[in-house]
Design an enzyme around this catalytic site. Structure first.
Site, PDB file in Angstrom:
ATOM      1  N   GLU A   1      -1.805  13.367   3.956  1.00 45.79           N
ATOM      2  CA  GLU A   1      -1.675  12.164   4.583  1.00 45.79           C
ATOM      3  C   GLU A   1      -1.064  12.875   5.893  1.00 45.79           C
ATOM      4  OE1 GLU A   1       0.676   7.852   4.674  1.00 45.79           O
ATOM      5  OE2 GLU A   1       0.490   8.939   2.741  1.00 45.79           O
TER       6      GLU A   1
ATOM      7  N   ASN B   1      -0.204   5.077   3.428  1.00 46.05           N
ATOM      8  CA  ASN B   1       0.461   4.099   4.513  1.00 46.05           C
ATOM      9  C   ASN B   1       0.141   4.353   5.994  1.00 46.05           C
ATOM     10  OD1 ASN B   1       1.636   2.931   2.171  1.00 46.05           O
ATOM     11  ND2 ASN B   1       3.849   3.732   2.682  1.00 46.05           N
TER      12      ASN B   1
ATOM     13  N   ASN C   1      -5.564   0.962   1.868  1.00 44.64           N
ATOM     14  CA  ASN C   1      -4.709   1.649   1.278  1.00 44.64           C
ATOM     15  C   ASN C   1      -3.421   0.576   0.881  1.00 44.64           C
ATOM     16  OD1 ASN C   1      -3.089   3.907   0.292  1.00 44.64           O
ATOM     17  ND2 ASN C   1      -1.563   3.283   1.640  1.00 44.64           N
ATOM     18  N   GLU C   2      -2.974   0.413  -0.696  1.00 43.21           N
ATOM     19  CA  GLU C   2      -2.162  -0.511  -0.867  1.00 43.21           C
ATOM     20  C   GLU C   2      -2.006  -1.710  -0.062  1.00 43.21           C
ATOM     21  OE1 GLU C   2       1.561   2.117  -1.178  1.00 43.21           O
ATOM     22  OE2 GLU C   2       0.369   3.222  -2.854  1.00 43.21           O
TER      23      GLU C   2
ATOM     24  N   TYR D   1       3.717   6.640  -9.454  1.00 42.92           N
ATOM     25  CA  TYR D   1       4.541   7.692  -9.314  1.00 42.92           C
ATOM     26  C   TYR D   1       5.681   7.568 -10.456  1.00 42.92           C
ATOM     27  CZ  TYR D   1       2.586   8.370  -4.779  1.00 42.92           C
ATOM     28  OH  TYR D   1       1.472   8.621  -3.754  1.00 42.92           O
TER      29      TYR D   1
ATOM     30  N   GLU E   1      -3.487   8.136  -6.321  1.00 42.04           N
ATOM     31  CA  GLU E   1      -2.226   8.690  -6.036  1.00 42.04           C
ATOM     32  C   GLU E   1      -1.529   8.698  -7.413  1.00 42.04           C
ATOM     33  OE1 GLU E   1       0.178   6.750  -2.905  1.00 42.04           O
ATOM     34  OE2 GLU E   1      -1.570   6.428  -1.709  1.00 42.04           O
TER      35      GLU E   1
END
Length: 489
Positions: free
Chosen positions: A26, A71, A171-172, A243, A291
């Site tokens: 990223e 992000n 993304n997210e 995570y 991720e």
């Protein structure tokens, strides 16, 4: 402690998709600038890529790398990273409060991927942008037509298409921290329309829709159902992110976290199949765990980073030995779920919560480099059903955690590899093996350390490295260890 491993060579879980061992770069911290790209560094090649980093990425045998976020992508204009570098804009990067110089973009990254022997998993901006910009990016990257964006690529020096076949639809987008965060229905409609025009531009591509950012999101479950019901016919995968960390300094509980990964995967598989049944569809949507990693060590230090700096030391977790055991157990879970998890990305690859760290004078390897490398190199082929019978323990969160967790793979030459983590902090595991008839143990690689908090560093890069154990006696998994057992016919 005694443990019994039973291998079922005739019971195949799945052919493993090589992309299970993917990673992530990223535009964040020093992942790009000072990580893969540093034109003034002594090993830099003709395009400014660090050759020492490239060599280590090749050792990991990473088949696909997600790019450019994360992000970051939700506020990114892809055109900023194309064309002459001297004309590229410097911009405020709102996701991580830094300045993006745009000296690396898709023009450069597609070349880095070739040099790293990997493919690209490209993310499109569905935050500040939408379907129109997404289809334009697909045309720029993949089209052979005499049309505006394909011609733009040619004018920028790339006659042949980049041929990027895997794409993330944002993304997210369920997260309030995300630039232009959306509700489930808003995202579902936006993603569905973007997916349509992207596939109309290039029907050969595969698409990943955003699932929940974690299983702890308040919308978890319903988000997936809403997105799948709207997008099912136009997507191929739905994403999972998770995570892990030892914030309470509870090592026994921390080493059991792969059970949470198992439960997360099983829940999403159930939702996918629920929507498949609702739609009476013949199509199966699989999972992209794009991720996953340990991330918690750097949380406090990141609060001290000044706003609007360029490529700061950001999200630079220094991993200890127990982190390596957790990463190993998470890899075992991914292998054992390879019938539905077809893609996974260790987040990330260089400097940012990463196995590879750089200094101006060279690189060093974190503890987590080794289990990831072992799984990526030896975990190709078929995932085999393997059972473990051993003692269990309880944590504050989980009951009946097996002290030993295992996965097994078989490559095209009939060689079998067993990956095993012994979670016990006190006892080695004496292994009784069943179902290994016709196979000979040829190597036993172990990662082990008496100090669970020990780390590697630039000054002491070999503090924790794998060792080889004898293979001519009783098979023993040392206490708190990562093990790679290789068998040949």
């Amino acid at each position: 402690m005694k443990a019994k491993i039973t291998l079922h060579k005739d019971r195949v879980i799945s052919q493993i998709d090589d992309r299970l061992y993917g990673s992530f770069i990223e535009h964040l911290g020093r992942a790009v600038y000072g990580g893969i790209y540093q034109p003034d560094q002594k090993t830099a090649d003709d395009m400014g890529f660090r050759k020492d980093v490239l060599d280590l990425v090749k050792q990991l045998n990473v088949p696909i790398v997600r790019y450019p976020g994360g992000n970051f992508v939700s506020g990114y204009n892809w055109e900023d990273g194309t064309g002459p570098k001297e004309k590229r804009p410097r911009k405020l990067e709102l996701a991580w409060s830094t300045i993006e110089t745009n000296q690396v973009g898709i023009d450069e990254f597609q070349e880095w991927a070739k040099r790293a022997n990997t493919e690209i998993m490209m993310a499109v901006n569905l935050g500040t942008r939408g379907a129109d910009e997404a289809r334009q990016l697909v045309e720029y990257c993949n089209a052979e037509t005499d049309t505006y964006y394909a011609d733009m690529r040619r004018k920028n020096g790339f006659d042949k298409p980049f041929g990027i076949k895997l794409w993330c639809l944002g993304n997210e987008m369920d997260g309030p921290w995300q630039i232009c965060h959306l509700t489930a229905q808003e995202y579902a409609r936006k993603a569905c329309e973007a997916a349509k025009v992207m596939k109309w531009t290039d029907p050969s591509i595969e698409l990943v829709a955003c699932g929940s950012s974690s299983k702890d999101m308040p919308t978890f479950g319903e988000w997936e159902r809403t997105v799948l019901r709207e997008c099912y016919d136009n997507i191929d995968y739905i994403s999972l992110h998770s995570y892990y960390g030892n914030r309470d300094d509870d090592t026994k509980g921390y080493l059991a976290q792969s059970l949470n990964m198992d439960a997360f995967i099983q829940t999403i598989v159930g939702i996918c199949d629920e929507v498949k049944a609702e739609k009476n569809s013949d199509k199966t949507v699989n999972l992209s765990f794009d991720e996953w990693n340990v991330w918690f060590h750097s949380n406090e230090q990141d609060k001290q980073i000044p706003r609007w700096s360029i490529a700061p030391h950001q999200l630079e977790d220094i991993y200890n030995f127990e982190d390596a055991l957790v990463v190993g157990s998470l890899l075992i879970s991914l292998i054992n779920h390879s019938d539905r998890v077809k893609i996974a990305c260790l987040a990330q690859l260089v400097n940012v919560i990463a196995p590879i760290m750089t200094e101006d004078d060279g690189c060093w390897l974190q503890t987590i480099f080794y289990p990831f490398m072992h799984a990526s190199v030896y975990g190709r082929g078929k995932a085999l059903n393997v059972d473990i019978a051993c003692d269990t323990y309880d944590t504050k969160e989980l009951k009946n955690v097996p002290y030993v967790t295992v996965a097994a793979t078989e490559n095209e030459n009939g060689e079998v590899t067993v990956f095993a983590v012994n979670r016990s902090l006190e006892d080695s595991a004496e292994i009784e093996s069943i179902g290994f008839d016709g196979l000979k143990l040829t190597s036993h690689t172990v990662l082990n350390c008496d100090d669970m908090k020990a780390v590697n560093s630039f000054e002491n890069p070999e503090n924790i490295v794998p060792a080889e154990l004898p293979v001519d006696g009783q098979l023993i998994l040392p206490a708190h260890s990562w093990n790679v057992l290789r068998f040949s016919k």
